[in-house]
Design a protein around this motif. Structure first.
Motif, PDB file in Angstrom:
ATOM      1  N   PRO A 217       0.827  -1.215   0.000  1.00 50.87           N
ATOM      2  CA  PRO A 217       0.000   0.000   0.000  1.00 50.87           C
ATOM      3  C   PRO A 217       0.856   1.257   0.000  1.00 50.87           C
ATOM      4  N   GLN A 218       0.293   2.324  -0.576  1.00 50.76           N
ATOM      5  CA  GLN A 218       1.002   3.592  -0.668  1.00 50.76           C
ATOM      6  C   GLN A 218       0.234   4.712   0.016  1.00 50.76           C
ATOM      7  N   PHE A 219       0.996   5.657   0.493  1.00 49.47           N
ATOM      8  CA  PHE A 219       0.478   6.896   1.082  1.00 49.47           C
ATOM      9  C   PHE A 219       1.052   8.037   0.268  1.00 49.47           C
ATOM     10  N   THR A 220       0.185   8.898  -0.263  1.00 51.35           N
ATOM     11  CA  THR A 220       0.616  10.037  -1.072  1.00 51.35           C
ATOM     12  C   THR A 220       0.071  11.325  -0.478  1.00 51.35           C
ATOM     13  N   ALA A 221       0.911  12.333  -0.355  1.00 51.88           N
ATOM     14  CA  ALA A 221       0.478  13.640   0.147  1.00 51.88           C
ATOM     15  C   ALA A 221       1.050  14.738  -0.740  1.00 51.88           C
ATOM     16  N   VAL A 222       0.171  15.555  -1.319  1.00 51.06           N
ATOM     17  CA  VAL A 222       0.578  16.739  -2.069  1.00 51.06           C
ATOM     18  C   VAL A 222       0.450  17.928  -1.121  1.00 51.06           C
ATOM     19  N   LEU A 223       1.532  18.651  -0.911  1.00 49.04           N
ATOM     20  CA  LEU A 223       1.600  19.717   0.092  1.00 49.04           C
ATOM     21  C   LEU A 223       1.560  21.085  -0.585  1.00 49.04           C
ATOM     22  N   SER A 224       0.670  21.948  -0.103  1.00 49.13           N
ATOM     23  CA  SER A 224       0.512  23.266  -0.720  1.00 49.13           C
ATOM     24  C   SER A 224       0.138  24.294   0.346  1.00 49.13           C
ATOM     25  N   GLY A 225       0.083  25.550  -0.080  1.00 49.11           N
ATOM     26  CA  GLY A 225      -0.364  26.620   0.813  1.00 49.11           C
ATOM     27  C   GLY A 225       0.540  26.855   2.004  1.00 49.11           C
ATOM     28  N   TRP A 226       1.841  26.663   1.839  1.00 51.10           N
ATOM     29  CA  TRP A 226       2.761  26.887   2.952  1.00 51.10           C
ATOM     30  C   TRP A 226       2.728  28.354   3.385  1.00 51.10           C
ATOM     31  N   LYS A 227       2.549  28.561   4.680  1.00 50.68           N
ATOM     32  CA  LYS A 227       2.566  29.910   5.244  1.00 50.68           C
ATOM     33  C   LYS A 227       3.416  29.904   6.509  1.00 50.68           C
ATOM     34  N   THR A 228       4.170  30.968   6.711  1.00 52.35           N
ATOM     35  CA  THR A 228       4.988  31.097   7.907  1.00 52.35           C
ATOM     36  C   THR A 228       4.650  32.403   8.614  1.00 52.35           C
ATOM     37  N   GLY A 229       4.980  32.474   9.894  1.00 44.75           N
ATOM     38  CA  GLY A 229       4.680  33.686  10.662  1.00 44.75           C
ATOM     39  C   GLY A 229       4.411  33.321  12.101  1.00 44.75           C
ATOM     40  N   GLU A 230       4.322  34.311  12.933  1.00 43.00           N
ATOM     41  CA  GLU A 230       4.108  34.083  14.359  1.00 43.00           C
ATOM     42  C   GLU A 230       2.670  33.691  14.652  1.00 43.00           C
ATOM     43  N   SER A 231       2.505  32.700  15.509  1.00 44.20           N
ATOM     44  CA  SER A 231       1.191  32.270  15.977  1.00 44.20           C
ATOM     45  C   SER A 231       1.175  32.306  17.490  1.00 44.20           C
ATOM     46  N   SER A 232       0.009  32.550  18.046  1.00 44.30           N
ATOM     47  CA  SER A 232      -0.146  32.554  19.494  1.00 44.30           C
ATOM     48  C   SER A 232      -0.523  31.155  19.967  1.00 44.30           C
ATOM     49  N   LEU A 233      -0.046  30.784  21.146  1.00 45.64           N
ATOM     50  CA  LEU A 233      -0.391  29.478  21.708  1.00 45.64           C
ATOM     51  C   LEU A 233      -1.899  29.373  21.929  1.00 45.64           C
ATOM     52  N   ASP A 234      -2.553  30.522  22.079  1.00 47.78           N
ATOM     53  CA  ASP A 234      -4.009  30.515  22.267  1.00 47.78           C
ATOM     54  C   ASP A 234      -4.736  29.897  21.071  1.00 47.78           C
ATOM     55  N   ALA A 235      -4.112  29.963  19.916  1.00 49.41           N
ATOM     56  CA  ALA A 235      -4.737  29.411  18.714  1.00 49.41           C
ATOM     57  C   ALA A 235      -4.827  27.898  18.757  1.00 49.41           C
ATOM     58  N   PHE A 236      -4.123  27.280  19.712  1.00 49.92           N
ATOM     59  CA  PHE A 236      -4.102  25.826  19.810  1.00 49.92           C
ATOM     60  C   PHE A 236      -4.884  25.322  21.029  1.00 49.92           C
ATOM     61  N   ALA A 237      -5.735  26.177  21.564  1.00 49.76           N
ATOM     62  CA  ALA A 237      -6.590  25.772  22.674  1.00 49.76           C
ATOM     63  C   ALA A 237      -7.735  24.907  22.144  1.00 49.76           C
ATOM     64  N   PHE A 238      -8.135  23.898  22.904  1.00 50.46           N
ATOM     65  CA  PHE A 238      -9.219  23.010  22.495  1.00 50.46           C
ATOM     66  C   PHE A 238     -10.460  23.259  23.338  1.00 50.46           C
ATOM     67  N   SER A 239     -11.591  23.377  22.665  1.00 46.85           N
ATOM     68  CA  SER A 239     -12.887  23.474  23.336  1.00 46.85           C
ATOM     69  C   SER A 239     -13.764  22.364  22.797  1.00 46.85           C
TER      70      SER A 239
END
Length: 258
Positions: A217-239
């Motif tokens: 079996p194979q796994f294929t991933a096409v990667l696009s839309g790369w963006k870089t920049g500062e993110s806040s840890l608050d953006a990774f909060a789970f509700s």
């Protein structure tokens, strides 16, 4: 590269196109040594890509994934998935997956790992005061959960990439972007990577072949839309979504197959 996901987290994160030799079709037979070798050009391009990705502190990308499902008679059915990935090093990530066969969301904030399955209206959580690499190691060793895209989240980029041979296939395009196509042979897994031919040197496509498993079996991933920049840890909060039930066996029951 991490592979063979066994449970919900694995498919949330993830779920390189040729068997040995076929990936080298662009080369003349006389150019391929009988004894596997690691070509210097392939090693240098991979190292450049690893350093480029490893230098990023905060980034996001989209992975359009195709994964083979192998059935008892050896037949393969391909499933498609789209994953939106955000990473804040050293210890936070968010992955939202929408697929033909399931939907899932995994969130890690450096203290807690959370997984929700919208189609089942259930979520699970485990305490995890550690960085992303320690979390992935713990999930693999304790719960048998792994992911082919783990290296794209890791702080120690490419540390788990191992191969007995590596080859430079040539230049090719991935959705119009000129890339350097590399092929690597491993003991159990062969993989290919397309690295953008330019200053960014980011991966644009990955194909993994599980050559020791039935029907390869194979796994294929096409990667696009790369963006870089500062993110806040608050953006990774789970509700927890409204109407969802908590069941930590979504995560802890993975190794037992529950």
């Amino acid at each position: 590269m991490r592979c063979a996901p066994k449970a919900a987290f694995a498919v949330a994160l993830a779920c390189l196109l040729a068997l040995p030799g076929l990936g080298l079709a662009a080369k003349k037979k006389a150019e391929v040594p009988e004894t596997p070798v690691m070509e210097e050009k392939a090693a240098q391009i991979l190292d450049k890509a690893c350093k480029a990705l490893g230098a990023l502190k905060s980034y996001s990308f989209r992975a359009e994934v195709a994964v083979d499902k192998v059935y008892q008679d050896g037949s393969k059915i391909q499933a498609g998935r789209v994953m939106d990935v955000s990473v804040l090093r050293p210890g936070a990530f968010k992955v939202a997956t929408a697929g033909d066969d399931f939907q899932a969301s995994s969130v890690f904030d450096g203290k807690t790992f959370s997984l929700s399955l919208p189609d089942k209206k259930v979520y699970g959580q485990i305490a995890a005061a550690m960085d992303t690499d320690a979390l992935m190691d713990m999930l693999a060793s304790t719960y048998g959960i792994e992911s082919p895209l783990g290296d794209l989240l890791s702080n120690d980029t490419c540390s788990k990439l191992k191969g007995v041979a590596g080859y430079y296939v040539g230049k090719s395009k991935v959705r119009g972007t000129v890339c350097e196509h590399l092929f690597f042979q491993g003991k159990d897994v062969d993989w290919q990577i397309w690295v953008e031919d330019g200053p960014s040197a980011l991966p644009r496509k990955i194909v993994i072949t599980e050559k020791k498993l039935r029907s390869s079996p194979q796994f294929t991933a096409v990667l696009s839309g790369w963006k870089t920049g500062e993110s806040s840890l608050d953006a990774f909060a789970f509700s927890a979504p409204v109407g969802f039930t908590r069941d930590d066996a979504v995560i802890t029951g993975a190794k037992s197959g529950k």
